[in-house]
Write a protein that holds these residues in place. Structure first.
Motif, short mmCIF file in Angstrom:
data_model
loop_
_atom_site.label_atom_id
_atom_site.label_comp_id
_atom_site.label_asym_id
_atom_site.label_seq_id
_atom_site.Cartn_x
_atom_site.Cartn_y
_atom_site.Cartn_z
N SER A 242 0.70 -1.13 0.11
CA SER A 242 -0.13 0.04 -0.01
C SER A 242 0.83 1.44 0.04
O SER A 242 1.81 1.26 0.54
CB SER A 242 -0.84 0.14 1.22
OG SER A 242 -1.83 1.15 1.23
N GLN A 243 0.34 2.41 -0.71
CA GLN A 243 0.82 3.57 -0.90
C GLN A 243 2.46 3.79 -1.39
O GLN A 243 2.89 4.68 -1.20
CB GLN A 243 0.82 4.14 0.60
CG GLN A 243 -0.44 4.43 1.16
CD GLN A 243 -0.50 5.09 2.72
OE1 GLN A 243 0.33 4.77 3.36
NE2 GLN A 243 -1.45 5.78 2.72
N VAL A 244 2.60 2.72 -2.11
CA VAL A 244 3.82 2.49 -2.86
C VAL A 244 3.62 3.73 -3.98
O VAL A 244 2.56 3.74 -4.74
CB VAL A 244 4.10 1.19 -3.79
CG1 VAL A 244 5.04 1.34 -4.77
CG2 VAL A 244 4.78 0.36 -2.55
N GLY A 245 4.63 4.37 -4.49
CA GLY A 245 4.48 5.56 -5.59
C GLY A 245 5.60 5.18 -6.46
O GLY A 245 6.97 5.23 -6.34
N LEU A 246 5.38 4.84 -8.06
CA LEU A 246 6.50 4.54 -8.87
C LEU A 246 6.26 5.76 -10.01
O LEU A 246 5.17 5.72 -10.53
CB LEU A 246 6.01 3.27 -9.58
CG LEU A 246 6.10 1.85 -8.84
CD1 LEU A 246 5.85 0.68 -9.54
CD2 LEU A 246 7.10 1.76 -7.88
N ALA A 247 7.45 6.34 -9.91
CA ALA A 247 7.36 7.44 -11.08
C ALA A 247 7.59 7.00 -12.37
O ALA A 247 7.89 5.80 -12.81
CB ALA A 247 8.74 8.52 -10.75
N GLY A 248 7.16 7.70 -13.24
CA GLY A 248 7.07 7.29 -14.77
C GLY A 248 8.14 6.60 -15.46
O GLY A 248 9.30 6.89 -14.88
N SER A 249 8.15 5.44 -16.18
CA SER A 249 9.10 4.69 -16.76
C SER A 249 10.22 4.08 -15.67
O SER A 249 11.21 3.56 -16.12
CB SER A 249 9.95 5.53 -17.71
OG SER A 249 9.14 6.28 -18.75
N SER A 250 9.42 3.48 -14.69
CA SER A 250 10.08 2.81 -13.77
C SER A 250 9.88 1.28 -14.23
O SER A 250 8.70 0.94 -14.64
CB SER A 250 9.43 2.70 -12.31
OG SER A 250 9.63 3.93 -11.55
N ARG A 251 10.92 0.31 -14.19
CA ARG A 251 10.91 -1.08 -15.03
C ARG A 251 11.00 -2.01 -13.94
O ARG A 251 12.19 -2.10 -13.57
CB ARG A 251 11.63 -1.20 -16.21
CG ARG A 251 11.10 -0.13 -17.24
CD ARG A 251 11.84 -0.47 -18.46
NE ARG A 251 13.13 -0.13 -18.25
CZ ARG A 251 13.76 1.49 -18.23
NH1 ARG A 251 12.94 2.27 -18.17
NH2 ARG A 251 14.90 1.51 -17.86
N LEU A 252 10.17 -2.56 -13.36
CA LEU A 252 10.44 -3.78 -12.14
C LEU A 252 10.47 -4.98 -12.77
O LEU A 252 9.62 -5.37 -13.67
CB LEU A 252 9.50 -3.63 -11.17
CG LEU A 252 9.53 -2.80 -10.17
CD1 LEU A 252 9.63 -1.23 -10.49
CD2 LEU A 252 8.27 -2.81 -9.08
N GLY A 253 11.53 -5.90 -12.64
CA GLY A 253 11.75 -7.39 -13.09
C GLY A 253 10.42 -8.02 -12.07
O GLY A 253 9.95 -7.67 -11.28
N ARG A 254 10.73 -9.42 -12.43
CA ARG A 254 9.71 -10.25 -11.78
C ARG A 254 9.91 -10.62 -10.44
O ARG A 254 11.17 -10.43 -9.91
CB ARG A 254 9.60 -11.55 -12.68
CG ARG A 254 10.96 -12.46 -12.44
CD ARG A 254 10.68 -14.04 -12.65
NE ARG A 254 9.66 -14.60 -11.81
CZ ARG A 254 9.37 -15.82 -11.87
NH1 ARG A 254 9.40 -16.51 -12.95
NH2 ARG A 254 8.61 -16.32 -10.92
N ASN A 255 8.96 -10.62 -9.66
CA ASN A 255 8.98 -10.91 -8.27
C ASN A 255 9.93 -9.91 -7.47
O ASN A 255 10.48 -10.14 -6.43
CB ASN A 255 9.49 -12.26 -7.72
CG ASN A 255 8.77 -13.39 -8.06
OD1 ASN A 255 8.49 -13.98 -9.45
ND2 ASN A 255 7.92 -13.48 -7.07
N VAL A 256 9.83 -8.53 -7.79
CA VAL A 256 10.11 -7.52 -7.16
C VAL A 256 9.02 -7.33 -5.89
O VAL A 256 7.82 -7.22 -6.40
CB VAL A 256 10.38 -6.16 -8.01
CG1 VAL A 256 10.59 -4.94 -7.00
CG2 VAL A 256 11.61 -6.62 -8.72
N VAL A 257 9.63 -7.05 -4.89
CA VAL A 257 8.75 -6.72 -3.69
C VAL A 257 9.09 -5.14 -3.27
O VAL A 257 10.28 -4.96 -3.10
CB VAL A 257 8.96 -7.44 -2.49
CG1 VAL A 257 7.93 -7.14 -1.37
CG2 VAL A 257 8.48 -8.88 -2.79
N MET A 258 7.89 -4.40 -3.23
CA MET A 258 8.22 -3.04 -2.65
C MET A 258 7.36 -2.83 -1.53
O MET A 258 5.96 -3.05 -1.58
CB MET A 258 7.78 -1.94 -3.79
CG MET A 258 8.86 -2.24 -4.90
SD MET A 258 8.84 -0.76 -6.01
CE MET A 258 9.50 0.50 -4.87
N GLY A 259 7.86 -2.60 -0.26
CA GLY A 259 7.38 -2.49 0.74
C GLY A 259 6.38 -1.05 1.04
O GLY A 259 6.47 -0.14 0.25
#
Lengths: 316, 316, 316
Positions: A242-259
């Motif tokens: 909850s409340q994660v913020g991803l700015a434009g053009s962020s590229r996350l690989g598989r199984n990335v966890v963002m707290g």
């Protein structure tokens, strides 16, 4: 739209052949029916490889374009692109066109709105107050909870669950700013593509791409009140708390966890199987998987060490 | 409402003339038809200049009021004000009154609700699921995406775009707390005024003022999931990136940029052309334009220096 | 559902008596009609006291169960529980059943949807675009602003105000992850209970419990864009300022104040009358009331001292 018409409406000089232009795109992605732009010298290396039909560009840079690409000389390429983007913006909502198609055993509750050209698969459940825009495609067995909004042209896969109040495909935060500080909207003519088996929480927002697609890959889990900027790519089975913020053009690989409440600056990559602790602020690309935290981002064990150090300093 | 009636309902002693009271207001803004209050001694200097008809005030402070203002002696002025605020709260939704007026070439899609007394300009597009409350005024060529809620009495200018799920004019977070820890609601009887050419993202919230107006000035750009507290003023062409949180009565000058997840404490000002980096926490007024960051806020170059210092300390 | 059927569908071996199972629950809360699970050895001490009818458990741990509880031997208890949770998920929306009951002097505006089995008390105001799911109970004199969504089986007390776009009862963020990194949904079969005199701002999200209830106690005040995870308990008269994020199973005592953008990690308690400053990150239980801040959390005066220390270090 003819290139001559585009240039005429923008008061840009162009006396060449009549060419049909299908849209705008980034330098590296544009094809020969598209127009692109170059504003910042640091991207000049992309000029030689572009396949764009034409490029809005300053006089100084124009010589670096390949012969096959037309230089459209302007003083402020980004502002010109912003103005041109309006020409390619589709209508917000069209009532004409094909009636929406609803698959077998799908239930559309009262008070949901499904626009012309939308295609809903089988076994879906569309709850009251949902809005589905023109040409949206929804796969099979997908559930949209009340008051979800899906903007036009977006795609949702099979077996997805989207919770109440979530907005998919709103305009990315894009504008060009004039020398006097006014903002010119860059119409966001891309879309959002959500693959199969994705669950998205309540009141989350996922912006459409300026060009091409914002992509949420298979099996991702996204919590409530998360912000995903335009042109992000979220890898398979990634988890955004909850409340994660991803700015434009962020590229996350598989199984990335963002707290929870963690965030990224834009235009960066995070390696597969990386975990960002709660509140972590990702300021540049993460190339090696691991556990990171803090702001600016560091290895999480280093962050713990830093807290220990500060604690000792306070005791002195 | 007669002052004698207000006092009667609050069990406050008042035996003076019959005066018609139009509402409540802050000490410095109240006019001679309004009632105000003083709770904290630090605002006592405002007493001498007030034009309020009457003021809820403690016995000790009452002597500092000008002769033209009636002292309404109470033990807990803020609690009394909170109770009085309920008397002036308009009805949430009235079905009586003038039918809403919709300008030429404006389109109201099915499933939108427009309340009595609302006025929509020309060329607007009101999408499904939008709620527009009583007496809301919307200018020309403004777009409200699905499931936007505009509370009563708010004003939206020309050429605005408000994305899906955004809420304009919800009650500010206002209450007075009793000695035993219970909260008494302060009805938020002000509104929100959004000027021309403002774009607001999805699922953002902008609270109405307790008195007077929360104001978003011309040309501002506000991203998704932003919180703007009651009585804030956002300057022309300011930019608020996603998940920014502005506490009540924050006043931003023109072209202020607030990066993602940055925030303000309340009752402060930010100078025009200031940039607050992502995550910056503005704890007091910013008087000189520049680039700031960190929490508590500092010059951004100082913040970078601090990170360098911590990094060196860790290596020791 | 018969235990034999549950086991059959999960391919878990079971040859004992026919037992009727009413649902799933945590080890410490399960009664003799419920099934539970044990995954992490650190919770093994709860085994001896459980009253569960049966427990999904590994071979190694099974011997620690009381004789009255059936051991259902599996390799991955948490994954098995996740799969079983789907069997007990009620239908998202049922059109059959009792027509909703609406109390005297309650007003349901056009465009609101109230599902079968819902009970609305007297003097309520349900505004356009509101969704109220099956069997929801709403007390007297409660106001639901436009586009609020209340999922099925939730309970709202008397004299509550819920602002536009807020979502109550969406699924908690629960899933079990397989060894290959795929996520299996844990259906959230609990609910949300909101007691009397609670005010909740706009676009806030409160998740339903996985088992039992997420609880917001009497008199709490919750601002806009707040996230409350599953199974949280918010004490009487607590105050949550905008953009607060509470992870699952956070338990706040009465009159806890959490400043803007502050947050908790999950499974912790905060003592009554504690204040967490804006941005504070609560990483473990707070046992003594006081003023805390920073991340990781510390006494606020210590945080101020830390800022002073850093400031002096920068000057050297």
């Amino acid at each position: 739209m003819k290139l001559s018409e585009i240039c005429g409406r923008l008061s840009v000089e162009y006396t060449g052949d009549e060419i049909e232009i299908s849209g705008l795109n980034a330098l590296s992605d544009a094809d020969k029916s598209e127009v692109s732009f170059l504003e910042k010298p640091k991207y000049a290396s992309q000029l030689s490889g572009t396949r764009a039909a034409a490029v809005f560009i300053t006089q100084e840079m124009a010589s670096k374009l390949p012969e096959s690409t037309i230089a459209l000389i302007v003083e402020e390429p980004y502002i010109t692109l912003a103005k041109a983007s309006a020409f390619f913006a589709p209508k917000r909502l069209e009532n004409s066109g094909d009636a929406p198609s609803i698959g077998e055993a799908s239930v559309v509750e009262p008070g949901a709105y499904i626009a012309a050209g939308a295609q809903i698969g089988q076994g879906c459940h569309i709850m009251p107050g949902v809005f589905i825009g023109n040409n949206v495609r929804v796969g099979d067995n997908t559930v949209l909870y009340p008051n979800v909004t899906i903007y036009r042209d977006c795609e949702i896969g099979n077996d997805c669950i989207i919770h109440a109040g979530t907005v998919i495909g709103s305009d990315g935060f894009g504008f060009a700013t004039t020398k006097t500080g006014e903002h010119v909207k860059i119409y966001q003519n891309g879309n959002v593509v959500i693959e199969d088996d994705v669950e998205i929480g309540a009141n989350t927002t996922i912006d459409r791409a300026v060009f091409s697609s914002t992509v949420i890959k298979k099996g991702a889990r996204i919590d409530n009140l998360v912000q995903i900027g335009h042109n992000c790519v979220i890898g398979e089975y990634s988890v955004l708390v909850s409340q994660v913020g991803l700015a434009g053009s962020s590229r996350l690989g598989r199984n990335v966890v963002m707290g929870g409440q963690s965030a990224t600056a834009g235009h960066l990559e995070i390696a597969p199987f990386t975990t960002i602790a709660a509140r972590g602020g990702v300021t540049k690309s993460v190339k090696a998987p691991g556990l990171y935290g803090g702001f600016p981002l560091m290895e999480h064990k280093r962050w713990l060490k830093l807290q220990g150090l500060l604690s000792r300093l306070l005791k002195k």
